[in-house]
Design a protein around this motif. Structure first.
Motif, PDB file in Angstrom:
ATOM      1  N   PRO A   1      45.603  41.847  44.155  1.00 51.44           N
ATOM      2  CA  PRO A   1      45.522  40.468  43.660  1.00 51.44           C
ATOM      3  C   PRO A   1      44.305  40.236  42.792  1.00 51.44           C
ATOM      4  O   PRO A   1      43.357  41.022  42.762  1.00 51.44           O
ATOM      5  N   SER A   2      44.307  39.088  42.113  1.00 53.10           N
ATOM      6  CA  SER A   2      43.257  38.783  41.142  1.00 53.10           C
ATOM      7  C   SER A   2      41.892  38.612  41.795  1.00 53.10           C
ATOM      8  O   SER A   2      40.869  38.861  41.144  1.00 53.10           O
ATOM      9  N   GLY A   3      41.826  38.176  43.039  1.00 51.15           N
ATOM     10  CA  GLY A   3      40.527  38.024  43.667  1.00 51.15           C
ATOM     11  C   GLY A   3      39.791  39.340  43.825  1.00 51.15           C
ATOM     12  O   GLY A   3      38.582  39.433  43.578  1.00 51.15           O
TER      13      GLY A   3
ATOM     14  N   PRO B   1      39.168  41.299  39.433  1.00 45.55           N
ATOM     15  CA  PRO B   1      39.040  40.126  38.556  1.00 45.55           C
ATOM     16  C   PRO B   1      39.057  40.414  37.061  1.00 45.55           C
ATOM     17  O   PRO B   1      39.237  39.482  36.277  1.00 45.55           O
TER      18      PRO B   1
ATOM     19  N   ALA C   1      45.124  42.219  37.268  1.00 47.66           N
ATOM     20  CA  ALA C   1      45.691  42.179  38.612  1.00 47.66           C
ATOM     21  C   ALA C   1      47.209  42.079  38.525  1.00 47.66           C
ATOM     22  O   ALA C   1      47.780  41.734  37.484  1.00 47.66           O
TER      23      ALA C   1
ATOM     24  N   THR D   1      48.639  36.820  40.984  1.00 48.09           N
ATOM     25  CA  THR D   1      47.710  35.688  40.911  1.00 48.09           C
ATOM     26  C   THR D   1      48.326  34.533  41.699  1.00 48.09           C
ATOM     27  O   THR D   1      49.450  34.102  41.395  1.00 48.09           O
TER      28      THR D   1
ATOM     29  N   ARG E   1      47.791  30.648  43.124  1.00 53.28           N
ATOM     30  CA  ARG E   1      47.045  29.399  42.985  1.00 53.28           C
ATOM     31  C   ARG E   1      47.294  28.505  44.183  1.00 53.28           C
ATOM     32  O   ARG E   1      48.439  28.186  44.520  1.00 53.28           O
TER      33      ARG E   1
ATOM     34  N   ARG F   1      42.288  30.351  42.579  1.00 54.52           N
ATOM     35  CA  ARG F   1      43.234  31.402  42.225  1.00 54.52           C
ATOM     36  C   ARG F   1      42.897  32.759  42.831  1.00 54.52           C
ATOM     37  O   ARG F   1      43.573  33.735  42.543  1.00 54.52           O
ATOM     38  N   GLY F   2      41.908  32.842  43.628  1.00 56.29           N
ATOM     39  CA  GLY F   2      41.536  34.139  44.175  1.00 56.29           C
ATOM     40  C   GLY F   2      42.264  34.454  45.467  1.00 56.29           C
ATOM     41  O   GLY F   2      42.571  33.576  46.269  1.00 56.29           O
ATOM     42  N   THR F   3      42.580  35.739  45.649  1.00 56.75           N
ATOM     43  CA  THR F   3      43.174  36.222  46.894  1.00 56.75           C
ATOM     44  C   THR F   3      42.415  37.470  47.311  1.00 56.75           C
ATOM     45  O   THR F   3      42.216  38.379  46.496  1.00 56.75           O
TER      46      THR F   3
ATOM     47  N   GLU G   1      51.458  32.713  39.997  1.00 50.20           N
ATOM     48  CA  GLU G   1      51.402  32.671  38.537  1.00 50.20           C
ATOM     49  C   GLU G   1      51.678  34.041  37.914  1.00 50.20           C
ATOM     50  O   GLU G   1      52.186  34.125  36.791  1.00 50.20           O
ATOM     51  N   ASP G   2      51.301  35.083  38.575  1.00 48.59           N
ATOM     52  CA  ASP G   2      51.670  36.450  38.198  1.00 48.59           C
ATOM     53  C   ASP G   2      52.269  37.071  39.448  1.00 48.59           C
ATOM     54  O   ASP G   2      51.687  36.972  40.534  1.00 48.59           O
TER      55      ASP G   2
END
Length: 721
Positions: A80-82, A85, A89, A92, A94, A100-102, A160-161
């Motif tokens: 994930p984006s978290g 970054p 990633a 994503t 939200r 938006r971080g995981t 979102e992604d």
């Protein structure tokens, strides 16, 4: 490889220890995954021939990072984006507050021998649970990957992604990417580029894979891309909606490929308690270059066909080019009688058979036989049945063209159900090909389509259905939907489309289904698993079509490739070619005829009958054997070699595309095609000429082909003695 303990009675597997690893094994390859030292993500350890897993991983790196995080440099399988970054990633998420971080950790692992694997990751704060799923495919070197995303929390999460997977490829000095691109009437053209740094991206937001790019990519080391034994990696996304494939040349030199669906709304709402499963990403490896990778995809698509693979793909005649919208029983019967004399096994009436369909502006949605076209009753049904009965008497099955997702503004269906089309209140509707598109994500629209097809296939003796789609969705909205912020129209349409195809398979198993979308705009594994053949392109011109089919066979199997002989001139390459060229080209897949055969001479019809008989004799080899591409459409001689599964017969379809050798005015020599994969010590006899070749001769000197102005194609059948 570490084997996790058995799943406890609670139903959740225990958390594996950091550094744990797992191995998947296919017929000739291994795929090894390990958990990084902190337990926060899985990464690829090895992918290649058996034994590749023994020794230091080709993706190992120094663990030193500058201005990056370790996850940004790692060969992560899905992250994930978290955690990642900066460099891309795969997911994503939200939250309602905009975060938006995981950040997750591995909370479970379950493996079934070396056949499948499930790795579970959980973010305690959001309640998101992601399960990475891996499955091998028997009889192939394909690993299927997908991700299950579950919301165990108490608030709506917006994705979102949401890629299906990431694929890491160990290359040195950059990657050679091979992809299939084009436009309408020029689909599946093969392209290549070297990616040393930066990003490469392809995709579609047209609601279908589209004409511009195929959801398929091959990756090789740029240092040695053209060798026959070059390690070659490939991915293909099974999704008939919006999609993307992205390849990044990442820090450290590795290439990471991401693939997945693209939500129309920009994000997908995942409500508490809900689970979303991403599309399947098929991953294949071959040590035999692009030719070997193509063979893997062909094996996989034969697996998708299941027992339906063993039904002969019948030689068809389609009436579109002969009559277009001017469909009437007498003219169709005239065509059918000529087709039957040529040995055709299936007669298909294309667009124009239903009420209100005299041109592109009317009729779609009102799927009733036109009584003016099929006289003999009050509603056209009796007249259609009479035509079908006559076609059956001629020894052929009968087929029909439909476009179930389309609707004409002038149709009665639109007057009755204007709310069934995609639309945005207060905005004008865009007509494409004079038609609108039904919102197949609606249950009532699905029921209408299913009832319509059931009625046609039950009331009439129809054995073949050509499903077309001639426009992408525009003004893609569904007014009145509650709650509007949680729509996922792309996925809903895909689910409706696949539901109808699944229904056809279950309710009408005797019906052969052809997939088409203005040509090749919707060809991917989800569709191929539910259809028998597909239509790669509306362009049937000989040299144009050769380029389309050459690219197509890199990714898809010959038994899926519908190809017609027509009289159409070239669009991009207008050089004339013989009737033999057109027949050999169509015989390279599933043979059909679409020309206005009423205008053919007796000699042309007799030649056609000979080619049809020849095709019937070799189609089992073409559809079930190993296909090898030799040369390409830009070479003077291009060929496809098909080897029977037992190796006893070899079929070579060859075409002349270049200048002639000047014989007999100059001391020219015939072109020669070096065959592949034969037994050098065996002897092979040409079925037509009786010439005997050793396997060594065919491998080294090649099969001679004496091209001339009147002889520009050949179908050679070699039998091992």
């Amino acid at each position: 490889m570490t084997r996790p303990p058995a799943r406890p009675a609670t139903g959740r597997a225990p958390s594996p220890a950091p550094g744990s690893s797992w191995l998947l094994r296919t017929e000739r390859t291994v795929y090894a995954v390990r958990l990084e030292a902190g337990g926060q993500w899985a990464e690829l350890a090895a992918w290649g021939p058996h034994g590749t897993e023994t020794g230091p991983s080709a993706l190992d790196w120094s663990r030193r990072t500058h201005f990056l995080t370790p996850a940004d440099a790692a060969p992560a399988e899905y992250i994930p984006s978290g955690l990642r970054p900066f460099t891309g990633a795969d997911l994503t998420v939200r939250r309602p507050d905009g975060e938006r971080g995981t950040w997750w950790t591995c909370t479970g692992a379950e493996q079934d021998g070396e056949r499948s694997l499930r790795l579970e990751f959980t973010d305690e704060r959001t309640g998101l649970r992601a399960t990475l799923c891996y499955d091998t495919v028997p009889g192939t070197d394909v690993v299927l990957r997908r991700t299950e995303l579950a919301n165990d929390g108490d608030e709506v999460l917006h994705l979102e992604d949401l890629d299906s997977a990431a694929v890491n490829v160990p290359v040195q000095g950059g990657a050679r990417l091979t992809y299939l691109a084009g436009q309408w009437s020029q689909e599946f053209t093969r392209h290549q580029l070297d990616l040393v740094r930066g990003r490469f991206a392809i995709g579609s937001i047209q609601g279908v894979p589209g004409h511009a790019y195929a959801p398929w990519l091959a990756v090789q080391d740029a240092a040695h891309p053209d060798s026959a034994d070059t390690p070659t990696y490939g991915v293909a996304l099974a999704w008939p909606g919006n999609w993307h494939i992205t390849a990044d040349a990442e820090p450290g030199g590795a290439v990471r490929v991401r693939a997945g669906r693209v939500p129309h709304e920009g994000a997908v709402a995942l409500r508490p308690g809900a689970t979303l499963t991403t599309p399947v990403l098929a991953c294949a490896f071959s040590a035999g270059g692009l030719d070997g990778l193509g063979a893997e995809w062909h094996r996989y698509e034969r697996h998708l066909a299941g027992e339906r693979l063993h039904r002969p793909r019948k030689v068809l005649y389609n009436s579109w080019y002969a009559t277009e919208f001017d469909v009437e029983a007498t003219g169709q019967l005239e065509l059918a009688a000529i087709a039957a004399e040529m040995g055709v096994e299936l007669f298909v009436v294309d667009d124009g058979w239903f009420t209100g369909r005299k041109d592109e502006k009317g009729g779609l949605g009102d799927w009733q036989p036109d009584p003016a076209a099929f006289p003999g009753g009050t509603d056209g049904a009796a007249g259609l049945d009479a035509l079908i009965a006559r076609v059956r008497e001629l020894g052929m099955d009968f087929g029909l063209w439909v476009e179930p997702e389309a609707i004409s503004p002038a149709a009665q269906l639109y007057a009755d159900h204007p709310d069934w089309v995609y639309r945005i209140d207060g905005r004008p509707a865009t007509l494409v090909r004079e038609q609108l598109l039904l919102d197949l994500g609606r249950a009532d629209v699905q029921e209408f389509v299913i009832a319509t097809l059931d009625r046609l296939l039950t009331a009439h003796d129809i054995r073949y259905l050509k499903w077309d789609m001639n426009r992408p969705p525009t003004e893609r909205g569904r007014p009145g939907a509650i709650p509007p912020g949680e729509l996922d129209l792309d996925a809903a349409h895909v689910a409706g489309y696949l539901r109808v195809l699944d229904h056809l398979r279950a309710r009408h198993p005797h019906v052969t289904v052809e997939g088409c979308a203005g040509g090749g705009a919707r060809i991917e594994h989800a569709t191929l698993a539910r259809t028998d053949v597909v239509w790669p392109s509306d362009n049937t011109a000989p040299l144009d079509r050769l380029a389309v089919q050459y690219g197509y066979l890199h990714a898809h199997a010959p038994h899926t490739m519908s190809s017609w002989v027509t009289d159409e001139p070239g669009v991009f390459d207008p050089r004339p070619r013989s009737l033999a060229f057109r027949f050999v080209l169509a015989a390279a897949g599933v043979l059909g005829i679409g020309a206005d055969i009423r205008g053919w001479s007796a000699e042309q019809r007799a030649e056609a009958a000979g080619w049809v008989a020849r095709y019937k004799d070799v189609r089992d080899v073409v559809h079930h054997g190993r296909a090898r591409l030799i040369g390409g459409p830009d070479d003077a001689t291009c060929a496809v070699q098909y080897d029977a599964p037992d190796g006893r017969r070899v079929v070579v379809a060859a075409w002349s595309t270049g200048r002639l050798d000047g014989a007999p005015l100059t001391p020219g020599r015939p072109a020669r095609v070096r065959l592949r994969g034969l037994d050098p010590a065996a002897r092979y006899t040409d079925h037509d000429t009786g010439t005997v070749y050793s396997g060594a001769h065919l491998l080294h000197s090649g099969l001679p082909l004496g091209w001339s102005a009147g002889h520009d194609a050949e179908l050679v059948v070699l039998t091992m003695q």
